[in-house]
Design a protein around this motif. Sequence first.
Motif, PDB file in Angstrom:
ATOM      1  N   GLY A 177      45.141  35.492  44.853  1.00 29.53           N
ATOM      2  CA  GLY A 177      44.846  34.917  43.549  1.00 29.53           C
ATOM      3  C   GLY A 177      44.382  33.477  43.633  1.00 29.53           C
ATOM      4  N   LEU A 178      44.984  32.715  44.552  1.00 26.57           N
ATOM      5  CA  LEU A 178      44.588  31.313  44.721  1.00 26.57           C
ATOM      6  C   LEU A 178      43.146  31.195  45.186  1.00 26.57           C
ATOM      7  N   VAL A 197      43.550  41.531  45.612  1.00 23.83           N
ATOM      8  CA  VAL A 197      43.253  40.557  44.559  1.00 23.83           C
ATOM      9  C   VAL A 197      41.925  39.850  44.816  1.00 23.83           C
ATOM     10  N   LEU A 198      41.730  39.333  46.021  1.00 26.01           N
ATOM     11  CA  LEU A 198      40.570  38.491  46.323  1.00 26.01           C
ATOM     12  C   LEU A 198      39.272  39.280  46.394  1.00 26.01           C
ATOM     13  N   ILE A 199      39.227  40.339  47.174  1.00 27.18           N
ATOM     14  CA  ILE A 199      37.966  41.048  47.401  1.00 27.18           C
ATOM     15  C   ILE A 199      37.551  41.849  46.169  1.00 27.18           C
ATOM     16  N   TYR A 200      38.468  42.654  45.634  1.00 23.63           N
ATOM     17  CA  TYR A 200      38.125  43.401  44.424  1.00 23.63           C
ATOM     18  C   TYR A 200      37.941  42.464  43.235  1.00 23.63           C
ATOM     19  N   GLY A 201      38.733  41.404  43.185  1.00 25.88           N
ATOM     20  CA  GLY A 201      38.574  40.426  42.108  1.00 25.88           C
ATOM     21  C   GLY A 201      37.219  39.745  42.142  1.00 25.88           C
ATOM     22  N   THR A 202      36.714  39.460  43.344  1.00 23.84           N
ATOM     23  CA  THR A 202      35.385  38.866  43.474  1.00 23.84           C
ATOM     24  C   THR A 202      34.314  39.838  43.000  1.00 23.84           C
ATOM     25  N   ALA A 203      34.456  41.110  43.328  1.00 24.94           N
ATOM     26  CA  ALA A 203      33.485  42.117  42.878  1.00 24.94           C
ATOM     27  C   ALA A 203      33.428  42.159  41.349  1.00 24.94           C
ATOM     28  N   VAL A 204      34.585  42.119  40.697  1.00 22.14           N
ATOM     29  CA  VAL A 204      34.606  42.132  39.233  1.00 22.14           C
ATOM     30  C   VAL A 204      34.015  40.847  38.673  1.00 22.14           C
ATOM     31  N   HIS A 205      34.294  39.726  39.306  1.00 26.32           N
ATOM     32  CA  HIS A 205      33.706  38.460  38.843  1.00 26.32           C
ATOM     33  C   HIS A 205      32.186  38.506  38.914  1.00 26.32           C
ATOM     34  N   LEU A 206      31.650  39.063  39.981  1.00 28.24           N
ATOM     35  CA  LEU A 206      30.191  39.169  40.102  1.00 28.24           C
ATOM     36  C   LEU A 206      29.616  40.043  38.997  1.00 28.24           C
ATOM     37  N   ILE A 207      30.276  41.151  38.713  1.00 23.43           N
ATOM     38  CA  ILE A 207      29.808  42.035  37.645  1.00 23.43           C
ATOM     39  C   ILE A 207      29.867  41.325  36.298  1.00 23.43           C
ATOM     40  N   ALA A 208      30.946  40.593  36.058  1.00 24.70           N
ATOM     41  CA  ALA A 208      31.106  39.890  34.786  1.00 24.70           C
ATOM     42  C   ALA A 208      30.101  38.763  34.627  1.00 24.70           C
TER      43      ALA A 208
END
Length: 246
Positions: A182-183, A124-135
């Motif tokens: 997620g937190l 959640v955290l690492i892949y989620g951060t990658a997607v946030h950066l792309i977005a």
Amino acid sequence: MVTLLAVGPLQELDRLLARRWLEQIDPSSLALAQNVLDRIAGQAVCLPVLAVVAIVLARRRRSWRPIILALFAEVSFFVGVGTSKVLLARGASSTGDPRFFEAGVTEMGALGISFPSGHAAEAVLIYGTAVHLIAQYSRASPHLVRNLRWIVALISVNSVTVSFLLGWHWMTDLIGGLLAGGLFLRLLVEWDRRTGDESFVQAASANAQAGAFVAGQAFGVHPSRSMDCCSITGAGCSAPPHRACS
């Protein structure tokens, strides 16, 4: 809340569900699950993915911010999730004892720090951060970002399912890992949006181009006609262009 439930009421459920399910159902799939599927959410895979995304976006936007956010995500994992694992000292499901504060990293190594699940949190955290950066720091379309978020969800489900079927974690470890990841992802995204987000990057890019323009004028070198004069002026495309750009 999940931690409190795992400490008490859900321990019997954890015991009931703790089995090496895949070994009983399909032993031929063990190698695939252990050596391929489980590693997708591990540091050896997710960290390089995040690093590549952060570095590419940092170079394109001429800003350190994507790299800083990637570092924050990694620090959050090791300090936040890692500290929780050490302090709660729960043994892995293979120990047969779901109690907290009964194991520990010094006594049992990795088997003594099972809660929350590190792989579930990383998914959640690492892949989620990658997607946030792309977005946030690229021109990716909303459709692409939405698909990437679904991929993160699938990776998270894969991580939880594989760990559960292999019998490597108590069920509440996996739920706790998802919530912990997620937190920390939520905290990172909120911090980014409140302290900088796209305006920060645009300002840094405009300042860098304006600096190059001034330096070029000082040395008698005109900027390229292809340079974005709106970015140089910082006043938007309604501002009259510099004569060198006309």
